[in-house]
Design a protein around this motif. Structure first.
Motif, short mmCIF file in Angstrom:
data_model
loop_
_atom_site.label_atom_id
_atom_site.label_comp_id
_atom_site.label_asym_id
_atom_site.label_seq_id
_atom_site.Cartn_x
_atom_site.Cartn_y
_atom_site.Cartn_z
N GLN A 115 0.89 4.12 -2.80
CA GLN A 115 0.66 5.52 -2.44
C GLN A 115 1.80 6.40 -2.91
O GLN A 115 1.58 7.53 -3.38
CB GLN A 115 0.50 5.63 -0.92
N GLU A 116 3.03 5.89 -2.82
CA GLU A 116 4.18 6.66 -3.31
C GLU A 116 4.10 6.87 -4.82
O GLU A 116 4.39 7.96 -5.32
CB GLU A 116 5.47 5.94 -2.94
N GLN A 119 0.83 -1.21 0.00
CA GLN A 119 0.00 0.00 0.00
C GLN A 119 0.86 1.26 0.00
O GLN A 119 0.55 2.25 -0.68
CB GLN A 119 -0.93 -0.01 1.21
N ALA A 120 1.97 1.21 0.75
CA ALA A 120 2.86 2.37 0.79
C ALA A 120 3.49 2.62 -0.58
O ALA A 120 3.60 3.77 -1.03
CB ALA A 120 3.96 2.15 1.84
N LEU A 159 1.35 6.90 -6.54
CA LEU A 159 0.26 7.85 -6.76
C LEU A 159 0.72 9.27 -6.46
O LEU A 159 0.39 10.21 -7.19
CB LEU A 159 -0.93 7.48 -5.89
N ASN A 160 1.50 9.41 -5.39
CA ASN A 160 2.01 10.75 -5.05
C ASN A 160 2.91 11.29 -6.14
O ASN A 160 2.85 12.48 -6.48
CB ASN A 160 2.77 10.70 -3.72
#
Length: 254
Positions: free
Chosen positions: A164-165, A160-161, A167-168
């Motif tokens: 998210q990275e 998930q991290a 996506l960021n």
């Protein structure tokens, strides 16, 4: 000097360790931790098996000691009974022989009973150690299961991290906050274009207000007046009616 070298060495070790922690893949670290926990559980299980095996061995010794004690006790009793029977029959010599055998059995019985008590004590202690070993293995097994479950949670959280990275980074690229490589952002391009446009407007303003620009406008107006006069002359030579000049026409005077 030695203190300085030792301090520098500790700093170097700490810096290298911190750098390695940054470069190490968390997934690999998780698997290493789980593997270490499994190996530790295996070592504990082997130690517990040795403790339990020792208890079983002492139990077998205890059983043999108990059997030997009962056998010696029965032999001593039998020798006493035979000695009494021979004495009742009048054979004192044989009775004494049985009594000697009974005393020998009794001496061996005393030693066997001492060994039996020692075996019972050792077996009791071994039983306690075995129970503790079993409990330690069970507790460690539960801890290992928790670590395995924690591994699944951490791996899921790690995925998930990473998502998210990504996506960021994608959102940063879209908003112009995090360009890839040397590519300029939209804000930088817009600022550059606006700067050029403003400079061009300033240059145009300066050019339009210069003396040369005014002189060109005067020369153009003079040419327009001369052209209009020539056009009237041509019309007059052709016998065409002359049209009155429009008042206020630019360049009509002078």
């Amino acid at each position: 000097m030695f203190k300085v070298i030792r301090r520098a060495w500790r700093y170097l070790v700490f810096a290298v360790s911190g750098r390695l922690d940054e470069l190490t893949d968390p997934r690999v670290q998780i698997e290493q931790a789980i593997q270490e926990a499994k190996e530790q559980h295996q070592r504990l299980t082997q130690q517990a098996a040795a403790v339990i095996g020792n208890e079983r061995e002492l139990g077998m010794r205890l059983a043999r000691s108990l059997e030997e004690t009962e056998k010696l006790q029965a032999n001593a009793r039998q020798a006493v009974l035979l000695a009494e029977r021979e004495r009742a029959a009048g054979d004192e010599r044989k009775a004494l022989s049985y009594e000697d055998s009974a005393r020998a059995f009794a001496s061996r019985l005393v030693a066997a009973e001492t060994a039996l008590r020692d075996a019972q004590l050792m077996h009791g202690r071994a039983g306690q150690a075995s129970a503790q070993a079993r409990a330690a293995v069970e507790n460690n097994a539960m801890a290992l299961q928790k670590k395995i479950a924690e591994r699944m949670r951490l791996l899921s959280q790690l995925d998930q991290a990473k998502m998210q990275e990504q996506l960021n980074r994608a959102m940063g690229d879209l908003s112009g906050l995090a360009p890839a490589g040397d590519t300029p952002t939209m804000d930088q391009v817009r600022e550059k274009i606006e700067k050029r446009y403003a400079r061009a407007l300033g240059e145009a303003e300066l050019t339009s207000n210069s003396v040369e620009a005014r002189m060109i406008e005067v020369e153009r107006a003079a040419l327009d007046v001369e052209g209009a006069a020539r056009l009237e002359a041509i019309k007059e030579s052709l016998g065409l009616d002359r049209k009155p000049e429009v008042e206020g026409r630019p360049g009509a005077e002078g």
